[in-house]
Scaffold this active site. Structure first.
Site, PDB file in Angstrom:
ATOM      1  N   HIS A   1       0.837  -1.205   0.000  1.00 19.62           N
ATOM      2  CA  HIS A   1       0.000   0.000   0.000  1.00 19.62           C
ATOM      3  C   HIS A   1       0.869   1.250   0.000  1.00 19.62           C
ATOM      4  CE1 HIS A   1      -4.097  -1.674   1.565  1.00 19.62           C
ATOM      5  NE2 HIS A   1      -3.586  -2.415   0.597  1.00 19.62           N
TER       6      HIS A   1
ATOM      7  N   TYR B   1      -9.251   5.468   7.669  1.00 18.37           N
ATOM      8  CA  TYR B   1      -9.336   5.835   9.089  1.00 18.37           C
ATOM      9  C   TYR B   1     -10.401   6.926   9.207  1.00 18.37           C
ATOM     10  CZ  TYR B   1      -4.866   3.469  10.077  1.00 18.37           C
ATOM     11  OH  TYR B   1      -3.869   2.536  10.237  1.00 18.37           O
TER      12      TYR B   1
ATOM     13  N   PRO C   1      -3.460   0.736  18.769  1.00 12.28           N
ATOM     14  CA  PRO C   1      -3.208   0.222  17.418  1.00 12.28           C
ATOM     15  C   PRO C   1      -3.466   1.228  16.293  1.00 12.28           C
ATOM     16  CG  PRO C   1      -5.149  -0.804  18.375  1.00 12.28           C
ATOM     17  CD  PRO C   1      -4.531   0.005  19.447  1.00 12.28           C
TER      18      PRO C   1
ATOM     19  N   LYS D   1       1.624   0.321  14.979  1.00 11.84           N
ATOM     20  CA  LYS D   1       3.027   0.292  15.398  1.00 11.84           C
ATOM     21  C   LYS D   1       3.385  -0.910  16.273  1.00 11.84           C
ATOM     22  CE  LYS D   1       4.256   3.681  13.151  1.00 11.84           C
ATOM     23  NZ  LYS D   1       4.381   2.942  11.915  1.00 11.84           N
TER      24      LYS D   1
ATOM     25  N   TYR E   1       3.955   6.850   9.723  1.00 16.40           N
ATOM     26  CA  TYR E   1       3.118   5.674   9.446  1.00 16.40           C
ATOM     27  C   TYR E   1       3.927   4.588   8.731  1.00 16.40           C
ATOM     28  CZ  TYR E   1      -1.089   2.987   8.459  1.00 16.40           C
ATOM     29  OH  TYR E   1      -2.042   1.979   8.426  1.00 16.40           O
TER      30      TYR E   1
HETATM   31  P1  FAS Z   1       2.554 -11.148  22.044  1.00 17.36           P
HETATM   32  O1  FAS Z   1       1.651 -10.758  23.186  1.00 17.36           O
HETATM   33  O2  FAS Z   1       2.006 -11.234  20.669  1.00 17.36           O
HETATM   34  O3  FAS Z   1       3.199 -12.578  22.339  1.00 17.36           O
HETATM   35  C1  FAS Z   1       3.633 -12.930  23.649  1.00 17.36           C
HETATM   36  C2  FAS Z   1       3.615 -14.432  23.764  1.00 17.36           C
HETATM   37  O4  FAS Z   1       4.106 -14.782  25.062  1.00 17.36           O
HETATM   38  C3  FAS Z   1       2.203 -15.000  23.650  1.00 17.36           C
HETATM   39  O5  FAS Z   1       2.180 -16.069  22.744  1.00 17.36           O
HETATM   40  C4  FAS Z   1       1.885 -15.456  25.076  1.00 17.36           C
HETATM   41  O6  FAS Z   1       1.064 -16.601  25.118  1.00 17.36           O
HETATM   42  C5  FAS Z   1       3.265 -15.773  25.616  1.00 17.36           C
HETATM   43  N1  FAS Z   1       3.345 -15.700  27.080  1.00 17.36           N
HETATM   44  C6  FAS Z   1       2.721 -14.812  27.884  1.00 17.36           C
HETATM   45  N2  FAS Z   1       3.023 -15.077  29.171  1.00 17.36           N
HETATM   46  C7  FAS Z   1       3.864 -16.156  29.170  1.00 17.36           C
HETATM   47  C8  FAS Z   1       4.512 -16.915  30.180  1.00 17.36           C
HETATM   48  N3  FAS Z   1       4.343 -16.616  31.469  1.00 17.36           N
HETATM   49  N4  FAS Z   1       5.291 -17.956  29.808  1.00 17.36           N
HETATM   50  C9  FAS Z   1       5.470 -18.247  28.503  1.00 17.36           C
HETATM   51  N5  FAS Z   1       4.871 -17.581  27.488  1.00 17.36           N
HETATM   52  C10 FAS Z   1       4.071 -16.547  27.833  1.00 17.36           C
HETATM   53  N6  FAS Z   1      -0.697  -4.171  16.778  1.00 17.36           N
HETATM   54  C11 FAS Z   1      -0.877  -3.574  15.596  1.00 17.36           C
HETATM   55  O7  FAS Z   1       0.104  -3.094  15.018  1.00 17.36           O
HETATM   56  N7  FAS Z   1      -2.146  -3.476  15.043  1.00 17.36           N
HETATM   57  C12 FAS Z   1      -3.248  -4.010  15.670  1.00 17.36           C
HETATM   58  O8  FAS Z   1      -4.366  -3.915  15.174  1.00 17.36           O
HETATM   59  C13 FAS Z   1      -3.099  -4.668  16.896  1.00 17.36           C
HETATM   60  N8  FAS Z   1      -4.175  -5.234  17.546  1.00 17.36           N
HETATM   61  C14 FAS Z   1      -3.988  -5.843  18.773  1.00 17.36           C
HETATM   62  C15 FAS Z   1      -5.062  -6.432  19.493  1.00 17.36           C
HETATM   63  C16 FAS Z   1      -4.856  -7.039  20.745  1.00 17.36           C
HETATM   64  C17 FAS Z   1      -6.025  -7.651  21.505  1.00 17.36           C
HETATM   65  C18 FAS Z   1      -3.564  -7.046  21.314  1.00 17.36           C
HETATM   66  C19 FAS Z   1      -3.332  -7.653  22.682  1.00 17.36           C
HETATM   67  C20 FAS Z   1      -2.495  -6.474  20.616  1.00 17.36           C
HETATM   68  C21 FAS Z   1      -2.699  -5.879  19.343  1.00 17.36           C
HETATM   69  N9  FAS Z   1      -1.643  -5.320  18.607  1.00 17.36           N
HETATM   70  C22 FAS Z   1      -1.788  -4.711  17.415  1.00 17.36           C
HETATM   71  C23 FAS Z   1      -0.329  -5.368  19.108  1.00 17.36           C
HETATM   72  C24 FAS Z   1       0.203  -6.733  18.820  1.00 17.36           C
HETATM   73  O9  FAS Z   1       0.174  -6.963  17.443  1.00 17.36           O
HETATM   74  C25 FAS Z   1       1.543  -6.797  19.459  1.00 17.36           C
HETATM   75  O10 FAS Z   1       2.312  -5.641  19.180  1.00 17.36           O
HETATM   76  C26 FAS Z   1       2.325  -8.011  19.037  1.00 17.36           C
HETATM   77  O11 FAS Z   1       1.537  -9.135  19.290  1.00 17.36           O
HETATM   78  C27 FAS Z   1       3.623  -8.011  19.834  1.00 17.36           C
HETATM   79  O12 FAS Z   1       4.167  -9.254  19.736  1.00 17.36           O
HETATM   80  P2  FAS Z   1       4.925  -9.902  20.994  1.00 17.36           P
HETATM   81  O13 FAS Z   1       5.823  -8.893  21.590  1.00 17.36           O
HETATM   82  O14 FAS Z   1       5.453 -11.183  20.498  1.00 17.36           O
HETATM   83  O15 FAS Z   1       3.779 -10.137  22.094  1.00 17.36           O
HETATM   84  C1  PHB Z   2      -5.489  -4.220  11.025  1.00 14.69           C
HETATM   85  O1  PHB Z   2      -5.606  -4.500   9.823  1.00 14.69           O
HETATM   86  O2  PHB Z   2      -5.752  -5.044  11.947  1.00 14.69           O
HETATM   87  C2  PHB Z   2      -5.004  -2.850  11.420  1.00 14.69           C
HETATM   88  C3  PHB Z   2      -4.529  -2.004  10.437  1.00 14.69           C
HETATM   89  C4  PHB Z   2      -4.096  -0.737  10.790  1.00 14.69           C
HETATM   90  C5  PHB Z   2      -4.153  -0.343  12.113  1.00 14.69           C
HETATM   91  C6  PHB Z   2      -4.620  -1.206  13.109  1.00 14.69           C
HETATM   92  C7  PHB Z   2      -5.052  -2.465  12.754  1.00 14.69           C
HETATM   93  O3  PHB Z   2      -3.738   0.909  12.458  1.00 14.69           O
END
Ligand code: FAS
Ligand code: PHB
Length: 391
Positions: free
Chosen positions: A72, A202, A294, A298, A386
């Site tokens: 994009h 957005y 989100p 980032k 962005y």
């Molecule tokens: P993660 O949380 O993905 O991974 C951590 C891992 O550690 C998990 O698999 C967990 O099970 C494991 N873990 C936890 N505790 C543990 C323990 N005690 N022992 C062993 N393992 C353990 N980012 C965006 O850019 N756009 C979005 O739209 C977006 N939506 C999101 C929605 C939600 C609900 C959440 C929570 C986050 C969102 N994020 C989004 C951010 C997300 O993408 C994170 O930045 C990304 O998952 C970060 O990855 P990790 O640092 O690996 O953390």
């Molecule tokens: C998504 O596609 O999940 C998404 C894209 C852009 C954002 C947040 C989430 O800023």
């Protein structure tokens, strides 16, 4: 059992770090609380910065992203019932983002790790404990199938997210945390329907924020802002589609294709940073150290840049016996983290309706958006952040 780097968490941070270290000949084990299917079932990020795409290539897992990812060059801002395109590719001298779901990134990294025969301990539950990371003999303990295990290592990488055990294992007196909790969340839906537009939209509306995103030409991801105490059970698919429709412009409304949800959930929004990101031989990366709303896409990308810095520091240590990288890891990450925190907070503040926004605040947001889309300088500032700041 012994390894060079023990990684806690098999989300994108842990898996990416494991792959980069393997490629550099550094032995590592990942210990994960959940099952692989559970990790894959979480629907999260959707937009990859070029830095993240390059890292996937660097560790040899970028092929499917290049085949299936959607490149994009722009996004659209919708306010006062009209859409305005921000030509990020033109404003940043050619930079783009790639729409490719976090689920797919995680899948690709899991497949690569499995193919290399690297050890990942899934289903460790809440049994993982960290020991000795303030001394010379760090260790990770866990219980699997009722059997206790201990991993001796040189370093522990805490890649276990916001609710993980790694940051929680650091003495509170050694941590400074910064947090802002937003008074709303994002109700998200995933559905096998074609996206309403070929780029992300957005929307700032008097009813609140909305985002039109996608995973492919046939799978869409939509979000609407809801109060932070809202429950997903209160939202039928029809209610979601009706609310989304009410926040779109006439053309998007006409093009909106609805269908049954594959997933529907509410994500809370917060800004959070824990400083520093290193404690002796324990290093925090990704959501374990910081959370962004989100809005600026980032979260996943910040995790990737942390992992780039951390893998480079470990490689430098083992190849050159230099501690420079590990000693400067936290400072280097936090400079980038705080810039992403600022951008994510700014974009969230501009696009969402807060309890205190009111009519006057709505007019101010619309005026700022009107200025932004008409100013090359303001649009460039948005575009640069962005697409991702340089490492
Ligand atoms: P993660 O949380 O993905 O991974 C951590 C891992 O550690 C998990 O698999 C967990 O099970 C494991 N873990 C936890 N505790 C543990 C323990 N005690 N022992 C062993 N393992 C353990 N980012 C965006 O850019 N756009 C979005 O739209 C977006 N939506 C999101 C929605 C939600 C609900 C959440 C929570 C986050 C969102 N994020 C989004 C951010 C997300 O993408 C994170 O930045 C990304 O998952 C970060 O990855 P990790 O640092 O690996 O953390
Ligand atoms: C998504 O596609 O999940 C998404 C894209 C852009 C954002 C947040 C989430 O800023």
């Amino acid at each position: 059992m012994r390894t060079q780097v023990a990684i806690v968490g098999a989300g994108p941070s842990g898996l990416l770090l494991g792959q980069l270290l393997f490629k550099a000949g550094i032995d590592n084990i990942i210990i994960e609380r959940q099952s692989a299917d559970y990790v894959l079932g979480r629907i999260r990020a959707g937009v990859l910065e070029q830095v993240t795409c390059d890292l996937l290539d660097e560790c040899g897992v970028g092929a499917r992203m290049h085949r299936q990812g959607l490149v994009h060059g722009g996004i659209e801002l919708l306010f006062k019932g009209a859409r305005h395109r921000i030509d990020m590719q033109q404003l940043t001298g050619g930079k783009t983002v790639t729409v490719y779901g976090q689920t797919e990134v995680t899948h690709d990294l899991m497949d690569a790790r499995r193919a290399e025969g690297l050890e990942t301990v899934y289903d460790a539950g809440d049994t993982v404990t960290l020991h000795g990371f303030d001394g010379a003999h760090p260790r990770v303990r866990y219980v699997k199938d009722g059997q206790p295990h201990e991993i001796e290592c040189d370093f522990i990488a805490g890649c276990d997210g916001y609710h993980g055990v790694s940051r929680a294992s650091v003495p509170q007196a050694s941590l400074k945390t910064y947090e802002k909790v937003y008074p709303f969340g994002w109700l998200g839906i995933l559905a096998d329907v074609p996206p309403v537009s070929h780029e992300l939209i957005y929307a700032n509306t008097e009813r609140g924020f909305a985002l039109c995103s996608m995973r492919s030409p046939t799978r869409s991801r939509y979000y609407v802002q809801v109060p932070s105490d809202e429950k997903v059970e209160n939202w039928s698919d029809d209610a979601f589609w009706a609310e989304l429709r009410s926040r779109l412009d006439p053309e998007a409304r006409d093009h909106l294709v609805t269908g049954p949800s594959l997933e529907k959930s509410i994500a809370p929004l917060r800004s959070f940073v824990a400083e520093p990101m290193r404690f002796g031989s324990l290093f925090l990366a990704g959501d374990a150290a910081h959370i962004v709303p989100p809005t600026g896409a980032k979260g996943l990308n910040l995790a990737a840049s942390d992992v780039k810095y951390l893998s480079s520091a470990f490689i430098e240590f083992y190849r050159e016996r230099s501690r420079a990288g590990v000693d400067h890891y936290s400072e280097k990450c936090l400079r980038r983290v705080w810039k992403a925190e600022r951008f994510s907070w700014w974009f969230t503040s501009l696009m969402h309706r807060f309890p205190e926004t009111g009519d006057f605040g709505q007019k101010l947001q619309e005026a700022e958006l009107d200025y932004l889309v008409g100013s090359a300088a303001a649009s460039t500032a948005l575009a640069e952040n962005y697409v991702g700041l340089p490492l």
